[in-house]
Design a protein around this motif. Structure first.
Motif, PDB file in Angstrom:
ATOM      1  N   LEU A 122       0.844  -1.186   0.000  1.00 53.06           N
ATOM      2  CA  LEU A 122       0.000   0.000   0.000  1.00 53.06           C
ATOM      3  C   LEU A 122       0.885   1.244   0.000  1.00 53.06           C
ATOM      4  CD1 LEU A 122      -2.826  -0.881   2.552  1.00 53.06           C
ATOM      5  CD2 LEU A 122      -2.913  -0.973   0.063  1.00 53.06           C
ATOM      6  N   PRO A 123       0.595   2.212  -0.857  1.00 55.41           N
ATOM      7  CA  PRO A 123       1.464   3.401  -0.921  1.00 55.41           C
ATOM      8  C   PRO A 123       1.330   4.309   0.298  1.00 55.41           C
ATOM      9  CG  PRO A 123      -0.455   3.676  -2.329  1.00 55.41           C
ATOM     10  CD  PRO A 123      -0.503   2.257  -1.828  1.00 55.41           C
ATOM     11  N   ASP A 124       0.154   4.306   0.902  1.00 58.68           N
ATOM     12  CA  ASP A 124      -0.084   5.184   2.045  1.00 58.68           C
ATOM     13  C   ASP A 124      -0.909   4.441   3.093  1.00 58.68           C
ATOM     14  OD1 ASP A 124       1.006   7.727   0.861  1.00 58.68           O
ATOM     15  OD2 ASP A 124      -0.633   7.346  -0.563  1.00 58.68           O
ATOM     16  N   ASP A 125      -0.641   4.772   4.348  1.00 53.58           N
ATOM     17  CA  ASP A 125      -1.429   4.224   5.447  1.00 53.58           C
ATOM     18  C   ASP A 125      -2.518   5.221   5.797  1.00 53.58           C
ATOM     19  OD1 ASP A 125      -2.409   2.768   7.532  1.00 53.58           O
ATOM     20  OD2 ASP A 125      -0.807   3.313   8.940  1.00 53.58           O
ATOM     21  N   GLU A 126      -3.606   5.155   5.021  1.00 55.43           N
ATOM     22  CA  GLU A 126      -4.697   6.088   5.231  1.00 55.43           C
ATOM     23  C   GLU A 126      -6.018   5.380   4.980  1.00 55.43           C
ATOM     24  OE1 GLU A 126      -3.758   9.119   2.429  1.00 55.43           O
ATOM     25  OE2 GLU A 126      -4.768   8.111   0.764  1.00 55.43           O
ATOM     26  N   PRO A 127      -7.126   5.908   5.503  1.00 50.23           N
ATOM     27  CA  PRO A 127      -8.418   5.258   5.326  1.00 50.23           C
ATOM     28  C   PRO A 127      -8.751   5.053   3.852  1.00 50.23           C
ATOM     29  CG  PRO A 127      -8.578   6.990   6.976  1.00 50.23           C
ATOM     30  CD  PRO A 127      -7.234   7.123   6.348  1.00 50.23           C
ATOM     31  N   GLY A 128      -9.197   3.853   3.511  1.00 50.23           N
ATOM     32  CA  GLY A 128      -9.619   3.559   2.150  1.00 50.23           C
ATOM     33  C   GLY A 128      -8.543   3.032   1.240  1.00 50.23           C
ATOM     34  N   SER A 129      -7.288   2.946   1.688  1.00 47.84           N
ATOM     35  CA  SER A 129      -6.202   2.490   0.820  1.00 47.84           C
ATOM     36  C   SER A 129      -6.406   1.048   0.368  1.00 47.84           C
ATOM     37  CB  SER A 129      -4.851   2.628   1.532  1.00 47.84           C
ATOM     38  OG  SER A 129      -4.481   3.968   1.687  1.00 47.84           O
ATOM     39  N   LEU A 130      -6.782   0.189   1.305  1.00 48.33           N
ATOM     40  CA  LEU A 130      -6.993  -1.205   0.942  1.00 48.33           C
ATOM     41  C   LEU A 130      -8.164  -1.333  -0.025  1.00 48.33           C
ATOM     42  CD1 LEU A 130      -6.351  -4.180   1.216  1.00 48.33           C
ATOM     43  CD2 LEU A 130      -7.739  -4.244   3.292  1.00 48.33           C
TER      44      LEU A 130
END
Length: 319
Positions: free
Chosen positions: A211-219
């Motif tokens: 995942l490029p970023d650890d933020e809501p909705g990434s997955l």
């Protein structure tokens, strides 16, 4: 045939040994490996090192079990060792027997030697029939039985493959001790070859994604790359990256071949979403079951859409 000495890479295949393991049973299913030299190794790392150094042309490794799920050591190695490709998959039914030195009775067994995965798959049987037993981990299923004859052995019995009786003078105390009679282990043949096997209509594509970023909705954004293109995932597992707490990579098997328009388009979207994509290969499914998908994701639909856009950009009149 097996060997421990040097051989030309084109003649050598590595597998988790010794002879008689389920990995060897998987390698027996590879037509190209027949008549070549088979090199027995001790672990996944050694098998893949043989491939990356050119000592072997390919290595057979276990990647997934129908009971225990993904084999973490293999998944982590494929994510961190560059230049590897999966060129085929093979399924091996998994069952076990309980063996002991000649003259040993089931009532005499106090300590059992078993590979951790084999132990997990037979633990129910062992707890029912040997409720007070102890467990000593072994490096492989065959080594579990072989170690019974070591001078310092503390085990009375071992969990082993049924074919062990062809290699060792052991008594079979019980057959079919697996807790699930339908257990299957999936193996993959790994090489450095960049040649992609031609698509058959019954294929898989394996990738590993960070995942490029650890933020809501990434997955969710990652998964939408496949759902919006009608690409089914037959495997999705997370593994810790290891650089910091809470960071994961995802191991995926996709139904389809990279030459399928819907799969190729999904991979392009995935690459735009995350630069941390590792393509592990497209290869025929072991069960040869044809991949099913909705006709709106046919190759022709993607080709027509590109032609339509090309016509607009080139100023062609619409018909």
């Amino acid at each position: 045939m097996t060997a421990t000495g040097d051989a030309r890479p084109s003649e050598t295949y590595s597998y988790l040994g010794p002879a008689g393991t389920f990995t060897e049973a998987a390698l027996k299913q590879v037509p190209e490996a027949q008549g070549k030299i088979w090199r027995s190794v001790n672990n996944v790392g050694e098998a893949l090192a043989d491939v990356t150094t050119g000592r072997s042309t390919a290595a057979m490794i276990a990647i997934e079990n129908s009971i225990e799920g993904g084999v973490s050591a293999a998944q982590d190695a494929l994510a961190t060792v560059p230049g590897l490709r999966i060129v085929g998959e093979y399924l091996v039914p998994v069952n076990f027997v309980l063996v002991a030195r000649p003259g040993t009775a089931l009532a005499d067994v106090r300590v059992v030697n078993a590979h951790p995965v084999a132990y997990a798959q037979t633990r129910g049987w062992l707890e029912r029939h040997l409720p007070d037993h102890g467990h000593i981990p072994a490096a492989s299923n065959v080594q579990a039985a072989t170690s019974l004859f070591a001078d310092d052995s503390n085990a009375d019995a071992a969990v082993a493959p049924p074919g062990i009786v062809d290699q060792l003078d052991v008594d079979v105390l019980a057959e079919g001790i697996g807790d699930n009679p339908n257990a299957v282990t999936r193996f993959v043949l790994v090489s450095r070859s960049l040649r992609i096997p031609p698509r058959t209509g019954a294929d898989k594509t394996s990738v590993i994604v960070e995942l490029p970023d650890d933020e809501p909705g990434s997955l969710l954004a990652m998964l939408e790359q496949f759902s919006t293109r009608g690409v089914n995932m037959s495997l999705l597992e997370s593994r810790p990256i290891g650089d910091e707490l809470g960071r994961y990579r995802f191991v995926m098997d996709l139904d389809g071949h990279i030459e399928d328009e819907r799969v190729a388009d999904a991979l392009l979207g995935l690459r735009r979403f995350s630069p941390g994509v590792i393509y592990l290969g497209s290869y025929p499914r072991a069960d040869r079951r044809e991949v099913e998908y909705h006709s709106k994701y046919d190759d022709e639909v993607y080709i027509e859409a590109r032609d339509w856009l090309r016509g607009i950009l080139s100023g062609e009149p619409e018909v």
